[in-house]
Design a protein around this motif. Structure first.
Motif, PDB file in Angstrom:
ATOM      1  N   HIS A  34       0.829  -1.208   0.000  1.00 49.99           N
ATOM      2  CA  HIS A  34       0.000   0.000   0.000  1.00 49.99           C
ATOM      3  C   HIS A  34       0.865   1.260   0.000  1.00 49.99           C
ATOM      4  O   HIS A  34       0.569   2.236  -0.692  1.00 49.99           O
ATOM      5  CB  HIS A  34      -0.957  -0.004   1.198  1.00 49.99           C
ATOM      6  N   SER A  56      -7.104  -4.446  -1.375  1.00 55.67           N
ATOM      7  CA  SER A  56      -6.228  -5.558  -1.003  1.00 55.67           C
ATOM      8  C   SER A  56      -4.798  -5.195  -1.417  1.00 55.67           C
ATOM      9  O   SER A  56      -4.592  -4.217  -2.133  1.00 55.67           O
ATOM     10  CB  SER A  56      -6.667  -6.822  -1.747  1.00 55.67           C
ATOM     11  N   ARG A  57      -3.830  -5.999  -0.989  1.00 58.59           N
ATOM     12  CA  ARG A  57      -2.439  -5.706  -1.360  1.00 58.59           C
ATOM     13  C   ARG A  57      -2.267  -5.717  -2.874  1.00 58.59           C
ATOM     14  O   ARG A  57      -1.627  -4.841  -3.446  1.00 58.59           O
ATOM     15  CB  ARG A  57      -1.488  -6.735  -0.726  1.00 58.59           C
ATOM     16  N   SER A  58      -2.865  -6.700  -3.550  1.00 60.63           N
ATOM     17  CA  SER A  58      -2.709  -6.768  -5.008  1.00 60.63           C
ATOM     18  C   SER A  58      -3.621  -5.763  -5.712  1.00 60.63           C
ATOM     19  O   SER A  58      -3.437  -5.490  -6.900  1.00 60.63           O
ATOM     20  CB  SER A  58      -2.985  -8.187  -5.499  1.00 60.63           C
ATOM     21  N   LYS A 118     -11.478  -5.300  -9.455  1.00 63.22           N
ATOM     22  CA  LYS A 118     -10.282  -6.139  -9.356  1.00 63.22           C
ATOM     23  C   LYS A 118      -9.563  -6.273 -10.707  1.00 63.22           C
ATOM     24  O   LYS A 118      -9.482  -7.364 -11.292  1.00 63.22           O
ATOM     25  CB  LYS A 118     -10.622  -7.514  -8.779  1.00 63.22           C
TER      26      LYS A 118
END
Ligand SMILES: [Zn+2]
Length: 260
Positions: free
Chosen positions: A90, A129-131, A218
């Motif tokens: 992040h 999310s991290r990704s 996403k």
């Protein structure tokens, strides 16, 4: 005579050391203008500023106007953004967002929507999310370019305004210098590079969608990083700088092999 004071809400974009214990903070104020102010003694552990002027924080400040730099008198945290600073992924995604804001904003140029969009973007980053963090960065960087008058032409040809069609093997022609897509008729008039239609599709999506939608969608990391490389080219050409934090994001290895 006491210096005039003012209060403002701001996002901390950069911290620079000054003398032994002071700090210069570069801020995006809620008017969209950039401000720089000195926080005296801020690097002493006992200072009230030590934990209140962290990177990416949203703060309410009371400042006095100085001859060169303003002076921070009081600081109160509105949004700490701790989760952005505590995760490597992040933090890596937030750094180019702050760097581009620092490079494109000016003390005399107001654009309140830029502050609002940035505040929402850092909040979305906390949710990601991290990704998913790089997608928020890609969207914010494109929107910052647009607010700065550097919106890339992704719908039609940047030279003639006509439709810019997909060419062989799903590629389109893109000119960093002209700042957008180039159609087959104008391709001789501009220096272009091939960019996949899929990358252009993701760039359009990031530019035009609200952050809540981007969080849900996403986007794949491969597509996201292709858009980030497009952004880096535009910034190099039109802002006159490479975003070092974006280079770091490309080379950090945190997001796996599918970003090449
Ligand atoms: Zn054209």
């Amino acid at each position: 005579m006491a210096s005039p004071t003012y209060s403002c809400r701001a996002i901390v974009l950069r911290k620079t050391r000054l003398k032994e214990s002071d700090l210069i903070v570069t801020l995006l104020s809620d008017t969209g203008a950039q401000r720089r102010a000195v926080a005296k003694g801020a690097r002493k552990p006992t200072s009230q500023f030590a934990s209140r002027l962290e990177l990416f924080c949203e703060v309410d400040l009371l400042c006095s106007e100085g001859r060169g730099l303003d002076i921070v008198k009081e600081a109160r945290i509105v949004r700490a953004r701790e989760s952005v600073r505590c995760s490597l992924e992040h933090g890596m995604a937030a750094a180019p967002m702050a760097e581009l804001l620092e490079r494109t904003t000016q003390p005399s140029l107001e654009e309140p929507r830029l502050f609002q969009a940035s505040s929402v973007a850092f909040a979305a980053l906390e949710e990601a999310s991290r990704s998913g963090a790089p997608a928020i960065a890609a969207a914010h960087l494109l929107k910052t370019l647009a607010f700065s008058g550097l919106r890339p032409a992704l719908e039609g040809c940047v030279v003639c305004g006509g439709p810019a069609q997909e060419q062989a093997r799903g590629m389109m022609r893109f000119s960093f210098h002209e700042g957008g897509l180039v159609c087959s008729r104008c391709v001789r008039q501009a220096e272009t590079v091939p960019v996949s239609a899929a990358t252009i599709g993701w760039a359009r999506f990031f530019l035009s969608s609200p952050f809540a939608t981007i969080l849900q969608e996403k986007a794949p990391l491969g597509g996201t990083f292709s858009v980030l490389r497009l952004v880096q080219g535009l910034v190099r050409e039109h802002v006159g700088a490479r975003l070092r934090s974006l280079e770091l994001l490309f080379s950090c290895g945190l997001f796996g092999d599918d970003v090449e």
